[in-house]
Write an enzyme that holds these catalytic residues in place. Structure first.
Site, PDB file in Angstrom:
ATOM      1  N   HIS A   1      46.300 -80.139  41.088  1.00 14.27           N
ATOM      2  CA  HIS A   1      45.901 -80.400  39.866  1.00 14.27           C
ATOM      3  C   HIS A   1      45.050 -81.902  39.905  1.00 14.27           C
ATOM      4  O   HIS A   1      43.771 -81.901  39.273  1.00 14.27           O
ATOM      5  CB  HIS A   1      46.786 -80.451  38.498  1.00 14.27           C
ATOM      6  CG  HIS A   1      47.887 -79.568  38.264  1.00 14.27           C
ATOM      7  ND1 HIS A   1      48.974 -79.182  38.801  1.00 14.27           N
ATOM      8  CD2 HIS A   1      47.387 -78.118  37.739  1.00 14.27           C
ATOM      9  CE1 HIS A   1      49.434 -77.994  38.449  1.00 14.27           C
ATOM     10  NE2 HIS A   1      48.232 -77.264  37.638  1.00 14.27           N
TER      11      HIS A   1
ATOM     12  N   ARG B   1      54.877 -72.938  40.062  1.00 14.36           N
ATOM     13  CA  ARG B   1      56.032 -72.022  40.551  1.00 14.36           C
ATOM     14  C   ARG B   1      56.518 -72.305  41.731  1.00 14.36           C
ATOM     15  O   ARG B   1      57.942 -71.605  41.861  1.00 14.36           O
ATOM     16  CB  ARG B   1      55.360 -70.742  40.529  1.00 14.36           C
ATOM     17  CG  ARG B   1      54.578 -70.311  39.021  1.00 14.36           C
ATOM     18  CD  ARG B   1      54.638 -68.668  38.841  1.00 14.36           C
ATOM     19  NE  ARG B   1      54.545 -68.397  37.509  1.00 14.36           N
ATOM     20  CZ  ARG B   1      53.322 -68.327  36.688  1.00 14.36           C
ATOM     21  NH1 ARG B   1      51.816 -68.466  37.569  1.00 14.36           N
ATOM     22  NH2 ARG B   1      53.272 -68.056  35.544  1.00 14.36           N
TER      23      ARG B   1
HETATM   24  P1  AMP Z   1      47.742 -74.143  36.189  1.00 13.93           P
HETATM   25  O1  AMP Z   1      48.352 -75.278  35.576  1.00 13.93           O
HETATM   26  O2  AMP Z   1      48.664 -73.433  37.227  1.00 13.93           O
HETATM   27  O3  AMP Z   1      47.006 -73.204  35.256  1.00 13.93           O
HETATM   28  O4  AMP Z   1      46.429 -74.665  37.212  1.00 13.93           O
HETATM   29  C1  AMP Z   1      45.286 -75.759  36.495  1.00 13.93           C
HETATM   30  C2  AMP Z   1      44.366 -75.675  37.682  1.00 13.93           C
HETATM   31  O5  AMP Z   1      44.828 -76.329  38.724  1.00 13.93           O
HETATM   32  C3  AMP Z   1      43.731 -74.395  37.871  1.00 13.93           C
HETATM   33  O6  AMP Z   1      42.232 -74.478  37.790  1.00 13.93           O
HETATM   34  C4  AMP Z   1      44.176 -73.800  39.254  1.00 13.93           C
HETATM   35  O7  AMP Z   1      43.485 -72.976  39.924  1.00 13.93           O
HETATM   36  C5  AMP Z   1      44.512 -75.199  39.897  1.00 13.93           C
HETATM   37  N1  AMP Z   1      45.378 -75.392  41.096  1.00 13.93           N
HETATM   38  C6  AMP Z   1      46.492 -74.859  40.872  1.00 13.93           C
HETATM   39  N2  AMP Z   1      47.229 -75.071  42.169  1.00 13.93           N
HETATM   40  C7  AMP Z   1      46.270 -75.555  42.911  1.00 13.93           C
HETATM   41  C8  AMP Z   1      46.270 -75.886  44.501  1.00 13.93           C
HETATM   42  N3  AMP Z   1      47.235 -75.745  45.103  1.00 13.93           N
HETATM   43  N4  AMP Z   1      45.056 -76.374  44.924  1.00 13.93           N
HETATM   44  C9  AMP Z   1      44.140 -76.819  43.954  1.00 13.93           C
HETATM   45  N5  AMP Z   1      43.888 -76.504  42.734  1.00 13.93           N
HETATM   46  C10 AMP Z   1      44.967 -75.714  42.251  1.00 13.93           C
END
Ligand code: AMP
Length: 283
Positions: free
Chosen positions: A37, A187
């Site tokens: 993030h 997760r």
């Molecule tokens: P989430 O909080 O899981 O909805 O993710 C929020 C944003 O962070 C989304 O655009 C995800 O694709 C991005 N994101 C989550 N994990 C990663 C990662 N390992 N590398 C880059 N971006 C990520």
């Protein structure tokens, strides 16, 4: 960093920045923030005048029996991390700030949103597209930053923004991984130490497939079976899908002449993990 808890607070922030002619970059998240993030926030800070992030665990993108109730929530830590990464404002809406009473309108991106993860999580991408459309309308960013870790999600959002003529540029950024290759994910916090070790099967499968393609393999099915074999060799039994698709659009491919993307979804213990990699053709 300014904290914006309601639509009204956000509206004032958006109007002020619009008046000043500042370019805003938006990073929507569900919190439990990690370096993945934060890489989005840092890139937004390099390319935009102001960065605004949101934290909203969106109920409509979770199916019955999924992990909505136990999704990790750590707001104080998230706020500190965002501030250090150069974020100027954080939108922390309640459910009623996003979904007004009587809300009926949903955004469906079909068939893209019902394939791959969408086939195993019915309604998931409808929830994602709807919340992102609402957030875009509220935040009105010039740029929005997403991680390619959720490759299909980026494809769905790009399609939605293009189809609905949304005045926002979608930026997809590389997946951030732990040193051993595991893609960072909120997760991952669910994994016990032995499960954390088994979860490496996903990045091993991607690397093995990438090596085969570098060495000349051009058949999508052959690449899929190789990756599937690596997962099973590591004891991963419940595989949702292993799919070689055209990069960007996720259309089906058989033999390929341009670098495709390999996408995986599998369960380790009770945790569902996804990962993907562009398979470069090499020389
Ligand atoms: P989430 O909080 O899981 O909805 O993710 C929020 C944003 O962070 C989304 O655009 C995800 O694709 C991005 N994101 C989550 N994990 C990663 C990662 N390992 N590398 C880059 N971006 C990520």
């Amino acid at each position: 960093m300014e904290l914006l808890n309601t639509r009204e607070e956000l509206r004032r922030w958006v109007e002020q920045h619009r008046r000043e002619g500042l370019i805003t970059g938006f990073v929507p998240t569900m919190g439990a923030l990690h370096e993945g993030h934060l890489s989005l926030v840092r890139q937004a800070a390099r390319t935009c005048d102001r960065v605004i992030a949101s934290i909203f665990v969106n109920p409509t993108q979770f199916g019955p029996g999924e992990d909505f109730d136990r999704y990790p929530r750590q707001e104080a830590q998230d706020r500190a991390l965002l501030e250090q990464a150069g974020c100027h404002a954080l939108f922390l809406p309640g459910v009623a700030d996003i979904y007004p009473p009587g809300q009926q309108t949903m955004v469906r991106v079909e068939p893209l949103g019902s394939e791959l993860c969408g086939a195993f999580r019915p309604g998931h991408f409808q929830g994602v597209a709807t919340v992102v459309a609402i957030l875009f309308n509220l935040v009105q960013p010039r740029f929005a930053f997403f991680g390619n870790k959720d490759y299909q999600q980026v494809a769905v959002i790009r399609r939605m923004a293009a189809d609905l003529a949304m005045p926002v540029e979608i930026v997809g950024l590389p997946t951030v991984r732990d040193a051993d290759g595991l893609a960072l994910s909120s997760r991952n916090a669910y994994l016990s130490p032995p499960e954390r070790a088994q979860a490496l099967a996903l990045s091993h499968a991607l690397k093995a497939a990438a090596a085969a393609v570098r060495n000349g393999e051009r058949d999508g099915k052959a690449v899929e079976s190789l990756a599937r074999q690596v997962l099973t060799d590591h004891g991963v039994e419940r595989i949702d899908y292993v799919a070689v698709r055209r990069a960007g659009t996720l259309e089906a491919v058989e033999r390929f002449s341009e670098a495709p993307v390999l996408l995986l979804a599998a369960h380790v213990g009770k945790t569902r993990l996804i990962d993907n990699m562009i398979l470069s053709l090499g020389k």
